[in-house]
Every structure is written in structure tokens, then in C-alpha cells.
Design an enzyme around this catalytic site. Structure first.
Site, PDB file in Angstrom:
ATOM      1  N   PRO A   2       7.004  -1.709   6.675  1.00  0.00           N
ATOM      2  CA  PRO A   2       6.237  -2.372   5.739  1.00  0.00           C
ATOM      3  C   PRO A   2       6.593  -1.238   5.027  1.00  0.00           C
ATOM      4  CG  PRO A   2       5.139  -1.001   7.468  1.00  0.00           C
ATOM      5  CD  PRO A   2       6.349  -1.139   7.957  1.00  0.00           C
ATOM      6  N   GLU A   3       6.313  -1.508   3.342  1.00  0.00           N
ATOM      7  CA  GLU A   3       6.547  -0.856   1.920  1.00  0.00           C
ATOM      8  C   GLU A   3       5.596  -1.667   2.123  1.00  0.00           C
ATOM      9  OE1 GLU A   3       9.283  -2.795  -0.246  1.00  0.00           O
ATOM     10  OE2 GLU A   3      10.704  -3.519   1.441  1.00  0.00           O
TER      11      GLU A   3
END
Length: 285
Positions: A2-3
Site C-alpha cells: 500500500p502507498e
């Protein structure tokens, strides 16, 4: 992994559904989920009991909640970690690793992690540039959505480096929050190949690249982030929809939406990098 947009979606959920609540019990279901908490599972459980979650915070891709005792609980989401709000008594998820129960007898906070690459840990807070951060996060740079983000300083630091521009974007000590997906999308928007040396970027081009990264992450955040499978969800278990708007990432062989040439995939740091061969020509060596 996840960013920034995906982590911010989770942070907002924690702020809405967990902040202000007092933990009565922390239950570690799998010791690997707290392996980063070196004193161990029993210490983790005992130190959380009776603490109030005061706020949910984020820097880049790093997420934590501030606790009333003055420390923080960091959530490393890894490749498949999920922070979920679930009604008391609802069936346990197959990969439930940690459960937090609250004094109000309301919904539980559960950490679910299929691949167990993520985990939770308690950490001391330290002051960095006038802001309190968990000690494990103290070295992480501000992200482009931070109100104190200094783009001009980041541009100067980027241009002083002699590295590929994508490596610079992924350097969390230079600018945080940007990962493989949004780096590729930002590079496509400004027509840069990932291998362009940073010391060959003009100041306006480097600034435009950071602007593009900010723009694409804001667009992703508006639709809940990018979810490629059921592992990337918000605190209610819902997926984001930005994968429908990706121009290059994961689009190998599909026509570039700008020029029509097939998108290419190249090996990059044991991963893949996606770009358009016409819009983003490889720089001359």
C-alpha cells in the site's frame, strides 16, 4: 505494498471509528503479528490495556495511532495487512492476528494479515522538526500532502543525487508516500523514463514530477486508493477503484491512452516498471 493513498484511507477510518475510545483488551492471536515489538506479545497486550487511542496519524506510507500513555502503536500493513472495524461477536476472519476490544463495548478493531508480512508494535515518540513521531518513523521524510512539505528543498536534493529518477521517488528519506504504482503514473504524466538520471533533470521538470505525483495520489485517494485484489481494503473492508484509472502501471501491451503505443514492462529493482516507449523514451547512456 500500500502507498500513501491506501494508507490515508485506513488512517481516516481509524480516526473516525477508533479515536477517543479506551482499549480494555488486546489479544494477540499470532506472535508473528507483533514480532517488531521486541518485548513480545504479553508486553504488547498488557501495555495497551487501559490506553485511549487519541489520534490516528500518518507520514508517507507509515501509519500509527497515538496513545494516552504517550507512546504510539505503529501498524505495518505489509503486503496484505488490514485494519478492520467489526461488530463484537462477528465471526473471526481466517487470518485474524490481533484483536482490540474497547470499554464502550462497541465494534472491535482487528488486524488481519494473510501473508503475515505486516504487524503491530508499540514505540516511543520523539520530536523531529517540531513534530512528534514514533522513533521508527523519525528518519522518514515528509510526503507531498504534508502542509509543511518543502518542494523546493526536495527538488534541490533530488538534483544533487546521481541516480535513476524513479529510485529517487521511492527513497522514503527524500520524499515519502510514493511507491511503485504512483511513481510510474507520475513519470508517465510528465513524459519521463524511470532511468533518467536525477542530475540531468531541470528544476522545473523535477518540480513538475512531484506535482504529478501529488496529483495522481490525490485522485487515487478520492476513490479509495488502488485495489488489485481483496487484500487492499479500507477499515470497513471495501476496495478502492483507482485501478480503473491507471494509465501505465500493470497495463503491459495495452495502448497508451495518449499516443496509442503498447505499454512496455521493464525489470526494475526486483519488480516491474511500466512506461510508454514513445512518450517516455529511454535516455541515452
Amino acid at each position: 505494498m500500500p502507498e500513501l493513498p491506501e494508507v490515508e484511507v485506513v488512517r481516516r477510518g481509524l480516526a473516525e471509528h477508533a479515536a477517543g475510545r479506551v482499549i480494555t483488551q488486546a489479544e494477540v492471536m499470532h506472535p508473528r503479528a507483533v514480532r517488531r515489538h521486541l518485548p513480545g506479545a504479553l508486553d504488547f497486550e498488557s501495555r495497551l490495556a487501559g490506553q485511549r487511542i487519541d489520534a490516528a496519524r500518518r507520514r508517507g506510507k507509515y501509519l500509527w495511532v497515538e496513545l494516552s500513555g504517550g507512546d504510539a502503536m505503529i501498524a505495518h500493513l505489509g503486503m496484505s495487512g488490514q485494519m478492520l472495524i467489526r461488530p463484537v461477536g462477528s465471526p473471526d476472519e481466517k487470518h485474524l492476528r490481533v484483536r482490540l476490544r474497547f470499554a464502550d463495548d462497541g465494534p472491535e478493531l482487528r488486524f488481519v494479515d494473510q501473508r503475515t508480512f505486516g504487524g503491530l508494535a508499540l514505540d516511543d515518540m520523539v520530536e523531529v522538526d517540531g513534530e512528534r513521531l514514533p522513533e521508527q518513523v523519525a528518519h522518514i521524510a515528509r510526503d507531498p500532502m504534508d502542509s509543511a512539505f518543502d518542494q523546493a528543498s526536495v527538488v534541490k536534493a533530488m538534483r544533487r543525487k546521481h541516480t535513476d529518477v524513479k529510485r529517487a521517488l521511492l527513497d522514503q528519506t527524500l520524499v515519502s508516500g510514493i511507491g511503485n504504482i504512483y511513481a510510474d503514473e507520475a513519470l508517465w504524466r510528465v513524459k519521463l523514463h524511470w532511468a533518467r538520471p536525477t542530475d540531468r533533470l531541470t528544476t522545473p521538470k523535477a518540480a513538475a514530477l512531484l506535482d504529478a505525483a501529488t496529483e495522481v495520489m490525490n485522485e487515487a485517494l478520492a476513490v479509495g486508493g488502488t485495489s488489485f485484489d481483496a487484500l487492499y481494503v479500507n477499515i470497513n473492508g471495501q476496495s478502492g477503484y483507482f485501478d480503473r484509472s491507471l494509465n501505465v502501471y500493470g497495463q503491459e501491451g495495452k495502448p497508451c491512452t495518449r499516443c496509442g503505443r503498447p505499454i512496455r514492462r521493464e525489470a526494475f529493482m526486483n519488480r516491474s516498471s511500466f512506461s510508454c516507449p514513445r512518450c517516455q523514451p529511454r535516455p541515452a547512456s
